[in-house]
Design a protein around this motif. Structure first.
Motif, PDB file in Angstrom:
ATOM      1  N   ALA A 173     -17.458  48.381  31.927  1.00  0.00           N
ATOM      2  CA  ALA A 173     -17.641  46.979  32.317  1.00  0.00           C
ATOM      3  C   ALA A 173     -18.942  46.828  33.112  1.00  0.00           C
ATOM      4  N   GLN A 174     -19.160  47.756  34.032  1.00  0.00           N
ATOM      5  CA  GLN A 174     -20.377  47.713  34.827  1.00  0.00           C
ATOM      6  C   GLN A 174     -21.615  47.942  33.945  1.00  0.00           C
ATOM      7  N   LEU A 175     -21.494  48.870  33.021  1.00  0.00           N
ATOM      8  CA  LEU A 175     -22.606  49.140  32.104  1.00  0.00           C
ATOM      9  C   LEU A 175     -22.950  47.888  31.298  1.00  0.00           C
ATOM     10  N   ALA A 176     -21.931  47.209  30.810  1.00  0.00           N
ATOM     11  CA  ALA A 176     -22.166  45.998  30.019  1.00  0.00           C
ATOM     12  C   ALA A 176     -22.906  44.949  30.837  1.00  0.00           C
ATOM     13  N   GLU A 177     -22.571  44.854  32.109  1.00  0.00           N
ATOM     14  CA  GLU A 177     -23.276  43.895  32.984  1.00  0.00           C
ATOM     15  C   GLU A 177     -24.738  44.261  33.162  1.00  0.00           C
ATOM     16  N   LEU A 178     -24.971  45.544  33.383  1.00  0.00           N
ATOM     17  CA  LEU A 178     -26.365  45.998  33.540  1.00  0.00           C
ATOM     18  C   LEU A 178     -27.157  45.727  32.270  1.00  0.00           C
ATOM     19  N   GLN A 179     -26.537  45.992  31.138  1.00  0.00           N
ATOM     20  CA  GLN A 179     -27.202  45.754  29.856  1.00  0.00           C
ATOM     21  C   GLN A 179     -27.486  44.277  29.661  1.00  0.00           C
ATOM     22  N   GLU A 180     -26.500  43.465  29.974  1.00  0.00           N
ATOM     23  CA  GLU A 180     -26.621  42.019  29.812  1.00  0.00           C
ATOM     24  C   GLU A 180     -27.802  41.473  30.621  1.00  0.00           C
ATOM     25  N   SER A 181     -28.031  42.063  31.787  1.00  0.00           N
ATOM     26  CA  SER A 181     -29.135  41.579  32.630  1.00  0.00           C
ATOM     27  C   SER A 181     -30.430  42.349  32.371  1.00  0.00           C
ATOM     28  N   ASN A 182     -30.483  43.118  31.296  1.00  0.00           N
ATOM     29  CA  ASN A 182     -31.673  43.894  30.953  1.00  0.00           C
ATOM     30  C   ASN A 182     -32.135  44.796  32.089  1.00  0.00           C
ATOM     31  N   ASP A 183     -31.195  45.309  32.848  1.00  0.00           N
ATOM     32  CA  ASP A 183     -31.554  46.282  33.883  1.00  0.00           C
ATOM     33  C   ASP A 183     -31.578  47.660  33.204  1.00  0.00           C
ATOM     34  N   VAL A 184     -32.691  47.909  32.534  1.00  0.00           N
ATOM     35  CA  VAL A 184     -32.797  49.082  31.657  1.00  0.00           C
ATOM     36  C   VAL A 184     -32.634  50.366  32.451  1.00  0.00           C
ATOM     37  N   LEU A 185     -33.277  50.429  33.591  1.00  0.00           N
ATOM     38  CA  LEU A 185     -33.262  51.682  34.340  1.00  0.00           C
ATOM     39  C   LEU A 185     -31.854  52.039  34.811  1.00  0.00           C
ATOM     40  N   LEU A 186     -31.168  51.078  35.368  1.00  0.00           N
ATOM     41  CA  LEU A 186     -29.817  51.396  35.862  1.00  0.00           C
ATOM     42  C   LEU A 186     -28.820  51.589  34.724  1.00  0.00           C
ATOM     43  N   SER A 187     -29.027  50.899  33.611  1.00  0.00           N
ATOM     44  CA  SER A 187     -28.178  51.157  32.439  1.00  0.00           C
ATOM     45  C   SER A 187     -28.309  52.614  32.005  1.00  0.00           C
ATOM     46  N   ALA A 188     -29.543  53.053  31.923  1.00  0.00           N
ATOM     47  CA  ALA A 188     -29.776  54.447  31.522  1.00  0.00           C
ATOM     48  C   ALA A 188     -29.179  55.403  32.548  1.00  0.00           C
ATOM     49  N   GLN A 189     -29.329  55.065  33.835  1.00  0.00           N
ATOM     50  CA  GLN A 189     -28.800  55.933  34.881  1.00  0.00           C
ATOM     51  C   GLN A 189     -27.279  56.013  34.853  1.00  0.00           C
ATOM     52  N   ALA A 190     -26.652  54.940  34.423  1.00  0.00           N
ATOM     53  CA  ALA A 190     -25.186  54.959  34.352  1.00  0.00           C
ATOM     54  C   ALA A 190     -24.714  56.073  33.412  1.00  0.00           C
ATOM     55  N   LEU A 191     -25.404  56.230  32.293  1.00  0.00           N
ATOM     56  CA  LEU A 191     -25.034  57.313  31.378  1.00  0.00           C
ATOM     57  C   LEU A 191     -25.427  58.670  31.938  1.00  0.00           C
ATOM     58  N   LYS A 192     -26.626  58.733  32.486  1.00  0.00           N
ATOM     59  CA  LYS A 192     -27.089  60.020  33.001  1.00  0.00           C
ATOM     60  C   LYS A 192     -26.179  60.533  34.127  1.00  0.00           C
ATOM     61  N   GLN A 193     -25.718  59.632  34.981  1.00  0.00           N
ATOM     62  CA  GLN A 193     -24.860  60.084  36.076  1.00  0.00           C
ATOM     63  C   GLN A 193     -23.555  60.682  35.550  1.00  0.00           C
ATOM     64  N   ALA A 194     -22.998  60.024  34.538  1.00  0.00           N
ATOM     65  CA  ALA A 194     -21.763  60.560  33.949  1.00  0.00           C
ATOM     66  C   ALA A 194     -22.021  61.936  33.340  1.00  0.00           C
ATOM     67  N   PHE A 195     -23.129  62.037  32.624  1.00  0.00           N
ATOM     68  CA  PHE A 195     -23.453  63.305  31.961  1.00  0.00           C
ATOM     69  C   PHE A 195     -23.716  64.412  32.977  1.00  0.00           C
ATOM     70  N   ARG A 196     -24.331  64.044  34.083  1.00  0.00           N
ATOM     71  CA  ARG A 196     -24.687  65.030  35.111  1.00  0.00           C
ATOM     72  C   ARG A 196     -23.475  65.599  35.838  1.00  0.00           C
ATOM     73  N   THR A 197     -22.405  64.866  35.808  1.00  0.00           N
ATOM     74  CA  THR A 197     -21.229  65.292  36.569  1.00  0.00           C
ATOM     75  C   THR A 197     -20.651  66.570  35.968  1.00  0.00           C
ATOM     76  N   ASP A 198     -20.529  67.577  36.801  1.00  0.00           N
ATOM     77  CA  ASP A 198     -20.005  68.847  36.311  1.00  0.00           C
ATOM     78  C   ASP A 198     -18.481  68.801  36.362  1.00  0.00           C
ATOM     79  N   VAL A 199     -17.885  68.519  35.226  1.00  0.00           N
ATOM     80  CA  VAL A 199     -16.433  68.355  35.163  1.00  0.00           C
ATOM     81  C   VAL A 199     -15.709  69.673  34.903  1.00  0.00           C
ATOM     82  N   SER A 200     -16.398  70.777  35.053  1.00  0.00           N
ATOM     83  CA  SER A 200     -15.772  72.084  34.788  1.00  0.00           C
ATOM     84  C   SER A 200     -14.435  72.265  35.519  1.00  0.00           C
ATOM     85  N   PRO A 201     -14.341  71.905  36.795  1.00  0.00           N
ATOM     86  CA  PRO A 201     -13.034  72.077  37.459  1.00  0.00           C
ATOM     87  C   PRO A 201     -11.923  71.256  36.797  1.00  0.00           C
TER      88      PRO A 201
END
Lengths: 431, 431, 431, 431
Positions: D359-387
Motif C-alpha cells: 500500500a505504501q509502495l503504491a502511494e510512493l509510485q502514485e506520487s512519482n517518488d521514484v527514489l523512495l519507491s526504489a528504496q522500498a524494494l531495496k530495503q526488503a531485499f537487503r533484509t537478511d531473513v536467514s533467521p
C-alpha cells in the motif's frame, strides 16, 4: 568552512533516529559477534571510505530523445560545488569532486579551489571533453578527436587535454581521465588499426605532459556514440594502450561500458594482477551504458567487484589505491538524492566485502568445497550493514538518513527559487 | 597417392557443369573487368587459399541434451583422415588436418603420418584435451586442469600438453593449440586471480617444451563449460598471457567465443597490430559457441574479418601468416558436406576481401567520405565470386560443385556399410 | 509536378553509365537464365517496390552526447519534403513520407498536402510524440505519457494522438504509429502491470478514434529512454495489446528494438501467422537501437526478413501488405545519401528474396535436406542484383547511381546556402 | 513414514545451533518490529512455502564437453526419490518431485507412488522427453519431434506425451510440462511458420488428452539445442500458443531461457496479467541456459520475480497459484546440497517480497517518488531473513543448517558405497 545544511537540523534529525539506530546497531553487532566479527572495526572502516562525485552528475541527465529538467539545476561550476557539498555533508563519504572541462572551466582556478576548500571539498580526476564541439571551436570532432584523420583536429584535441592537466594542477587534482567517443558507424568508415595508431600517437603527447605524480586513466566503452566500432572498446584495448604508454597510464572501469554478459569483476581482477587498475566509474545498468544509480539493478555484482578489490588490497597492501568515482545520469530523480544514495550503496558493498573471512575462503577453495566457498560470499552480501553505514555517518557528522534529512532541509526548494530554469540542455553534462 | 573419390567421376561431374561454369565465369569476368579487376588474378589467389579441417569435425556433433549420430561415422583417426581427404579432394582448399589428443592418439605416429602423406594431407596445429577425464586418468579435471588448485592435477595437465607437442613433432605439426574449459560456476568457487596465476605457471612449463619453430596458440572463450567465470575468457586475457609467455605464444580467435555484440573484426585488427594474432577457428553462431557452419549466419562478419586480414597482410607482408582452421559441430548435416561447404565459404570471404581497392579506400577514409568508404566494402562483399571459386577448384583438380559430386560418388553409403554405428557418443569430439 | 533534380542531368548521368549497365544487366541476365530465372520479371518486381522515408530522417541525427549538424539541414516540414522528393526522384522507390507530430505540424494541412502532391509524394503513417515535452505543454511526460499515473497527463497524451489521426486524415494517411518511451529506470519506480493497464486504457480511447480504414501500429522497443523496464518492450507485449485492442491494431517491427541475439525474422513469421504484422521500421544495428543505415551491418538478416515476407505473401495473397518504412539516424553522413542508399538496400533484399524457388525449398525441407535448404537461401542472397536495381531505377525515371547523380546535381550546396545553420538540436527529430 | 536422516541427529544438530538461532531471531525480530513488521507472521509464511525438486536434478549434470560424475549418484527413480526425500527432510520446503519420462518410467506406477507416499513426497508436473532418441525408438527426433515434417514422427511424439499424462494420473500429478528442443540450425532448414503450425497441431492432440483438472505448461527457450531458430523461443510465442490451445494451457518461465538483458520479472507480470502464468523453473544464469543454483548469480532478480508474484497474488487472490519448481544442473557440487540450498534461496526471495508494504509502495509510485519507491524494494531485499528461514525449518521438523546437518549425517558416503559408479552419462538427465 561553510556548511550548506544547518548543523542543528542534522543533529535534530539524528537525535530523532538515535534510539532506533542504536537498537539496530546493537542487534546487528550481536549477530556479527556471534559470527566472530567486530562491528566497531567495520564502522571505522566505513568511516574511512570515500568515493568522488562527478560535477556533471548534479544536473538532470537525459537521453537522445529528451531531457526533462529538474528544479533548481546548477547553472555553473560554483553551484555544482554547492550541490556536491550537500551530498558530502549528509553522507560524509564524498569529499572530492571530479570536474569536466570545458563545462567546468573556471575564469579563475584559484577562486574555484578556494570555494571548494571552503566547502570541505577537494578535486578528484579531471575529465577532458572531445566528444562534443564547443562554440567557436576550430575543428569539428564529428569524425573523431584523438583518432581523427586530420592532424589539425588531433592537435586541437591533444591541446585540450594538456590544458585540462594544467587546470587540474591548479585545482590540486592528480589524474586525468580520457574518454573519447571516437569510432565508426559503418564498416569501412575508418581503418580500425589506423585509428588506434593515431590514438596512441595523440596519447603519447598527452602522457608526456603529465606531471610526475599524475596518472592518466584510459576509459573504454563498448559503444555509443559510435555504433559500429569504438576505438577504445574494451579492457583489452585499454590495457594494451596503457602498457604501450607507460607506468603513469592506467585503465578505468565504468561498470556500464561492457558487452552483455561480461564478467566485470574478473576484468577488475585481471587489471589488478597486471598492475593497470586505475579506477572506477560506478553506476548500474541493465542494457547498455544506462548510467543508473549504483547498486540499483544488480547489487550482487557491485559486491563482487569490491570482493575483488578486497582481495587485491590484501595482496598489494596500502599501495593499492584505485580511484573511486560515481558516474551516473539522473533522469527521473533529484540528482542530489541519487548521488547520496549511490555513494551509500558503493560504501555498502565495500563494507560487505570486508565481512568475508579471506583465510577461511582460501581454505574452502583449496579443498574444492564449491558450495561453501560460494556461501561464504553470499553470507557477507546478505548481511544488512545499514546500521553500520548509518552509525558511520552519524559519527562523522553526517545524517542517519541522508535523503530524509535532505528533504527536511528544504535545500531543493531554496535553490529552485535562486536558480531559474535553464532553457536548453547544454550546460549539464550527460556522460 | 591414394584417391578416395574416383578421378573419372570428378572429371565427368566437371564436364557436365563446364559449359555453365565457363559462361558464368566469363560473365563475371566481364563485370569485374568493367570495374578494373582481373578475374584470373583472383582465381589464382583462390587456388592458393587453404584452411585446415578439424579431425573431430568429421563426426556428428551434439549438445548436452542429445547427439543424433549420422551414418558411417569414422571410428578412429585413420577413418577420420579418409573423410578429411575426401573434403580436400573435392574442394582443394583443405590440405591439412588438425588432430586432437588423446582422441586421435596413434599407436604409431609414423604410420599415421604415412597415411596422411598418402592421402595428400599434412597435420596442422595439434590440440590438447584437459577438459574431459579419460579412463584410468589419475587426477580429475572436474575442478580445473592447468589452473587446478591441486599441483598434481596441474602437473598431469602440463605433461599431457608436452606429450601433444611430442606427438605433433612426429606428425610434422608446428603448433599447439591450448583451450581449457577451466573456470568457476559460482562466485567464490575459486580465486579469480589465483586461477590465472596458476594458468601462467602451467603454461610457462608448456612453453618451455616448445621447439624453436613452434607456436602455442591460446584460445579464449567467454563461457561453457564454466558458467560464471572462465579463466581465459576474452582476448584481453589471452593477449596479456601471450605477452607474459613470450614471442612463441599467440592468440587464437574462435568466431563463436565472444560476448554478444562484440566486434570481432576489431579484435583481429588489435591482435594483428600488437603482433599476437596466431590464428582462427572458423565457424558461425547466433547465440553462444554454437559452432555452426562458417558463413551460415552472418556472412558479412566473416568478410569483415578477412577485410582486416587483407589490411594486415598489406602492412606486414609475407611474414603475416595466421593459421586458418575450421572448428564446427555438425549436428544435423553430413559433416563432410558441411566442412566442404564451410571451406568454400571461408575461401569466398578471402577472395571478396581481395576485391577491395585499398588505396582508393584509404583515400575515401582520409577525406571522411563515410558513405563511399562503406560502399567500397559492401560492393566487394556483394560480388558473387562463386564462379571464381568453382573455376579455382576445377583447375586445382577438385569438383565444380563439391556437394553434388560427393553425393554422386556414393561415399557416405560406402562408409556407412563399412563402419557400423557406434553405441555411445564418446569417440567423436564435439568442441 | 515539380522536379528538384534537373531531368536533363539525370538523363546525362544515366547515358554515361548506360553501356556499362547494359553489359552488366546482360551478364546477370545470362547467369539468371542459366538458373531458370527471368531477369525482366525481377526488374519489373523491383520497379513495384516502395518504402516510405521518415520526415525526421533528412535532418542530421545525434546521440545524448552530441549532434554534429550537417550543411543545409531542413528547417521545417516543407524543406523536409523537398529533401524527400530528391530521394524519390533519384531512387524511384520512396514515394511516401511518414510525418512526425508536433515536429511536422502544418499551419495548413491542405497546403502541406498540396506541396507533397506537387512533389509526387504521398503521406504514409503519421507518428505521435509523447516522449518529449513541448514548450507550453501543460503536463510533463517525465514520468510517462499513455501510462502516466496522472490521469490528466494520460488524457493529454491521448488527445495528442487523436489530433495526429485528424491531421493524418487531412494528409491522406491511413495509419497511426504509436511509440512511447514510457517505462521505469528503477525496479519499483512503477507497478509493471499497472503501467500496462493504463497503457491499454489510453490506447482504447485512441483506437476508438480511428477511422474505419485506418490501422494503429504498436511499436515495441527493449530499452531507451527507459533503462530498467519499458512498458512495450517486446513483440509479446505488442501482440497481446494489439489482440486486446482489436483488428485495426497491429504490431510494428523496428529492426533495432530487440534484445541481443534475437531472431527477428522469426518474430516476423510469428506476427504474420497470427495476423498482426503491421509494418516495419527498417534500419540496422550492432548494439542497441543504433539506427544505422539499412543493410550496413547485417545484410543477411535483412534478406531473411524479406524471405519471411515472401513466404507470407505466398500464403496470404495480395491482402498481405505490411507497411515498409525507413527509420534511421544519420549522424556522420549526408542524410539524403544515406536514405537513398538504404532504400536501395531494402529493395535489394526484396528482390533477392524473390529469387528463392519456394516450391523447391519446401521439397528440400520436407526431405530434411538441411544443407541444400540452407544453400537455397544463401544462393539467392549471394546473387548481386545491383544491375536489376539500377535498371529498375532508370526505367522508372530515376538515376542509375543515385549518390553519384545527387552529388553531381549540387543539391546539398544549393540548400546549404539557402538554409542557414540551426543553432540547437531541437527541430530535427532523432528517433 | 520412512525417514532417511535420523531424527535424533537432526534434533542434536538443531540443539547445538539453538542458542545462536534464538539470539539472531530475536535480534531480527526487534529490527522488524521497529519497522512495524511481525517476524512471527513471516516465519509462518516461510513454513507454508514449497517448491518442487526435479528428479533429474539429484544426478550430477554436465555439458556437451564432459560430465564429471559425483559419488553415489542415484541409478533409478527409486534412488532419486530417496535423495529428494533427504532434501525435504532437512529443508521442509520441497514436498514434491517432478518426474521426467522415460527416464523415470516405473514398471509399476502404484509401487512408485507408494514409495513416494512413504517418503512424504508427492508428484508435481510430469515432463515428457522428445529431445533425445531412446533405444529402439522407431522415428528419430533429429529433425524435430512435435514439429517434425514427418507425420509419423509427430504422432510418436504426441503419443509419448499422452503416455506421460497417463503415468502422471497414476502418480497423482496434475500437470504436464512440454519442452521441446525443436528448431533449426540453419536459415532455411525449415519453414519457420510451418514448424509452429505443426507444433500447434501436435499440441492440440495432447491438449485433448488432458484430464479436466490438469494443466499443460509450455516452456519456451531462446536457444540450445537449436542454434539458429527455436520454435518455442520466447514468451510471445508461448503465450500465443497457450491462447490458441485453451484455458488449460499456460506458460512456464525458466529463468535461464531468455535473451541477454531481458527483464524477466516483466514477463512474469505480463503473463500474470493475461492469465497465462503457469509456473517456473528456477535456476540462475550469467550467459545462457547455465542452470546454475537459484540465487547464486543475480539474487536481486530472483527477488524482483517474487515481488511480481506478490503483486499478482494481491490482485488475484488465492486462485493465483503458479507452480514452483527448481531446474538446475549441478556439475561441480553435491546435487543434494545444491538443491537444499537453492530451495532456501527461492524461499528467501518469497519471504523478502512479503516484507514490501504494497500500500505504501503504491502511494510512493502514485506520487512519482521514484527514489523512495526504489528504496522500498531495496530495503526488503537487503533484509537478511536467514533467521526466519532457519526458524521455519526447525519448527517444521527440518534442520537449522541443512548442509551442515546433511554432511554430519554421512548420507553421501552411505549411498556412495551402496550405489556403484555408472559407466556412462545416459541415465541422469541434464536438462
Amino acid at each position: 568552512m561553510t556548511t550548506l545544511i544547518d548543523a542543528g537540523l542534522v543533529a535534530d534529525h539524528n537525535a530523532q533516529l538515535a534510539t532506533r539506530l542504536e537498537a539496530d546497531y546493537e542487534a546487528l553487532g550481536g549477530m556479527l559477534a556471534r559470527r566472530g566479527q567486530d562491528i566497531e572495526a567495520l564502522t571505522a572502516l566505513a568511516q574511512r571510505f570515500a568515493v568522488a562525485v562527478p560535477s556533471w552528475g548534479v544536473g538532470t541527465g537525459g537521453t537522445r530523445f529528451a531531457r526533462f529538467a529538474g528544479r533548481g539545476e546548477p547553472r555553473n561550476v560554483f553551484e555544482k560545488l554547492d550541490d556536491c557539498a550537500v551530498i558530502n555533508e549528509l553522507t560524509r563519504a564524498t569529499p572530492a569532486v571530479s570536474p569536466h572541462f570545458p563545462w567546468d572551466r573556471p575564469t579563475d582556478a584559484k577562486e574555484l579551489r578556494q570555494k571548494a576548500d571552503d566547502l570541505g571539498l577537494a578535486f578528484d580526476a579531471v575529465n577532458s571533453n572531445t566528444f562534443q564541439d564547443q562554440q567557436n571551436q576550430e575543428h569539428t570532432y564529428k569524425y573523431g578527436s584523438l583518432t581523427a584523420n586530420s592532424s589539425a583536429t588531433r592537435a586541437q584535441a591533444v591541446k585540450h587535454n594538456i590544458e585540462c592537466i594544467e587546470l587540474g594542477r591548479e585545482l590540486g587534482s592528480k589524474a586525468l581521465t580520457v574518454w573519447v567517443g571516437d569510432g565508426a558507424n559503418f564498416p569501412g568508415q575508418h581503418n580500425l588499426r589506423g585509428a588506434l595508431e593515431r590514438y596512441l600517437d595523440s596519447m603519447r603527447e598527452i602522457y608526456a605532459a603529465l606531471p610526475d605524480d599524475w596518472n592518466v586513466f584510459i576509459e573504454h566503452k563498448l559503444f555509443e556514440p559510435a555504433f559500429y566500432a569504438t576505438t577504445i572498446a574494451d579492457w583489452g584495448t585499454s590495457f594494451a594502450c596503457a602498457t604501450a604508454l607507460g607506468p603513469k597510464a592506467k585503465c578505468l572501469v565504468d561498470l556500464g561500458h561492457h558487452a552483455p554478459n561480461t564478467n566485470i569483476e574478473m576484468i577488475v581482477a585481471r587489471l589488478a594482477q597486471f598492475g593497470k587498475l586505475g579506477g572506477f566509474h560506478f553506476n548500474d545498468s541493465k542494457y547498455g551504458d544506462d548510467d543508473l544509480d549504483s547498486g540499483s539493478i544488480n547489487p550482487f555484482q557491485l559486491f563482487l567487484v569490491f570482493n575483488e578489490l578486497a582481495d587485491a588490497a590484501l595482496r598489494e597492501g596500502p599501495a593499492f589505491k584505485p580511484a573511486y568515482m560515481l558516474d551516473q545520469s539522473h533522469n527521473v530523480t533529484d540528482p542530489v538524492e541519487s548521488l547520496m544514495n549511490s555513494a551509500v550503496e558503493v560504501q555498502r558493498a565495500y563494507v560487505q566485502a570486508a565481512l568475508v573471512d579471506r583465510a577461511q575462503l582460501a581454505e574452502l577453495q583449496e579443498s574444492n568445497d564449491v558450495l561453501l566457498s560460494a556461501q561464504a560470499l553470499k553470507q557477507a552480501f546478505r548481511t544488512d550493514v545499514s546500521p553500520i553505514l548509518a552509525m558511520a555517518r552519524v559519527r562523522s557528522g553526517g545524517a542517519a538518513d541522508p535523503v530524509a534529512c535532505y528533504r527536511a532541509s528544504g535545500y531543493r526548494d531554496k535553490v529552485a527559487s535562486a536558480r531559474p530554469a535553464k532553457a536548453g540542455a547544454s550546460s549539464s553534462g550527460i556522460v
